[in-house]
Design an enzyme around this catalytic site. Structure first.
Site, mmCIF file in Angstrom:
data_model
loop_
_atom_site.group_PDB
_atom_site.id
_atom_site.type_symbol
_atom_site.label_atom_id
_atom_site.label_comp_id
_atom_site.label_asym_id
_atom_site.label_seq_id
_atom_site.Cartn_x
_atom_site.Cartn_y
_atom_site.Cartn_z
ATOM 1 N N SER A 193 -6.789 -2.490 2.444
ATOM 2 C CA SER A 193 -7.080 -1.793 0.930
ATOM 3 C C SER A 193 -7.691 -2.919 0.109
ATOM 4 C CB SER A 193 -5.847 -0.908 0.171
ATOM 5 O OG SER A 193 -5.466 0.093 1.141
ATOM 6 N N GLU A 251 0.713 -1.340 0.065
ATOM 7 C CA GLU A 251 -0.008 -0.070 -0.148
ATOM 8 C C GLU A 251 0.930 1.348 0.079
ATOM 9 O OE1 GLU A 251 -3.494 -0.194 2.557
ATOM 10 O OE2 GLU A 251 -2.420 -1.969 3.310
ATOM 11 N N ASP A 263 -15.581 -1.132 9.280
ATOM 12 C CA ASP A 263 -16.258 -1.459 7.855
ATOM 13 C C ASP A 263 -17.204 -2.548 8.313
ATOM 14 O OD1 ASP A 263 -14.584 0.303 6.479
ATOM 15 O OD2 ASP A 263 -13.220 -1.219 6.019
ATOM 16 N N TYR A 294 -9.673 3.584 -4.617
ATOM 17 C CA TYR A 294 -8.364 4.556 -4.883
ATOM 18 C C TYR A 294 -8.605 5.157 -6.492
ATOM 19 C CZ TYR A 294 -7.016 3.038 -0.306
ATOM 20 O OH TYR A 294 -7.066 2.594 0.956
#
Length: 329
Positions: A151, A23, A258, A217
């Protein structure tokens, strides 16, 4: 706060970014945005691209504290936090243990199960996978995840028996530990946590199979809904559960939880991010904006979380002194 007062309050700040994880590029973007916000707020801040000499740079540079903008292993898993504690430097966000727990999806889920926090069923996978047994246990579809990546890296939705082996290989290339998790059909939501409080819930909508790396992203067709469209009572319930889920891992300062919401409005918690992204596609700044907190104000609030470390470090030193005295008597 006047410019001189701001600089005196925080001292010289190191924004830790980059690093060697998968990342890295996202971290560099987060770090650059954070650095700009600090400098615009008259904080004396400098960027450090984290490498093997990071602690030498921090000590030689006479920094007062660090704001961590690292994502993924070595930066978000307790490693950098442990090193900062060793050199006695305050830092933003969660401590060593919480960072380690939250980076590990298996440990997070085990803690949540013990606390009664709903999280999807799962199986830890070894080199040999009994596909029929796995399907019988989790059903179809399911999702494969590396245990300690962020991610959505290495994650694959599995819709059939034939897709199990390729999904395992995709996750296994990042690390040996892989989990298969029951797929939850429903809406994807996220709850930002700041100073012990939940910010407004965001609903994520993407044409992708799930909210993957590209949707997070790179894609411009991901939609973010805030207000999220839930009833006030249900949103409040999810916020309260998110804070509980965050606290259960000992996370602190700031982060993001999340969650999926199934067709029966049952929430299923997926993971905690202790250093969420701070790019132009990132969710925490969106939630903060909904509470009339500007990006610069948000960054200052995140930096402010480093002051808790001052008291913790002092407490540890005092504890050590007391132990030494007690041992001498």
């Amino acid at each position: 706060m006047a410019q001189h007062d701001t600089q005196q309050h925080f001292g010289k700040v190191a924004v830790l970014m980059g690093g060697p994880s998968a990342e890295r590029e996202i971290s560099l973007k987060s770090g650059a945005a954070i650095l700009a916000a600090l400098q615009e707020s008259n904080v004396c801040a400098e960027a450090i691209d984290v490498g093997v000499d990071v602690f030498e740079k921090l000590q030689n540079g006479k920094y007062a504290r660090a704001l961590i903008a690292l994502h993924g292993p070595l930066g978000e898993d307790g490693c950098i936090q442990g090193g900062l504690e060793v050199i006695g430097m305050p830092y933003s966000g969660s401590g060593v243990m919480a960072s380690s727990i939250c980076m590990n999806k298996l440990m997070t889920k085990q803690i949540w199960q013990g606390c009664g926090i709903p999280t999807p069923k799962y199986r830890v996978l070894s080199d040999s996978v009994d596909e029929d047994e796995l399907i019988a246990e989790l059903g179809m579809p399911m999702i494969f995840k590396p245990i300690s990546q962020g991610s959505s890296i290495g994650m694959t939705k599995v819709n059939s028996k034939a897709e199990i082996a390729p999904a395992w290989v995709s996750a296994h290339q990042f690390e040996e530990s892989v989990i298969a998790e029951q797929w939850v059909e429903g809406g994807e939501y996220t709850v930002a946590i700041l100073d012990g409080c939940a910010l407004p819930v965001i609903r994520l909508e993407t044409p992708h199979t799930f909210y993957d790396f590209d949707a997070k992203y790179q894609s411009n067709d991901t939609q973010y809904h805030c207000p999220c469209g839930l009833s006030a009572a249900l949103e409040k319930q999810i916020q309260a559960l998110a804070v509980h889920a965050f606290d259960a891992t000992d996370a602190s300062g700031w982060g993001r939880v999340d969650v999926m919401l199934d067709k029966n409005n049952q929430p299923w918690f997926l993971e905690v991010n202790t250093v969420p992204g701070m790019t132009d596609h990132s969710l925490v700044p969106m939630a903060a904006k909904a509470k009339n907190i500007s990006f610069n104000e948000l960054v200052i609030k995140i930096l402010q979380t480093s002051f808790k470390e001052d008291s913790e470090i002092i407490s540890k030193k005092l504890t050590g002194q007391i132990s030494a005295v007690c041992g001498a008597t």
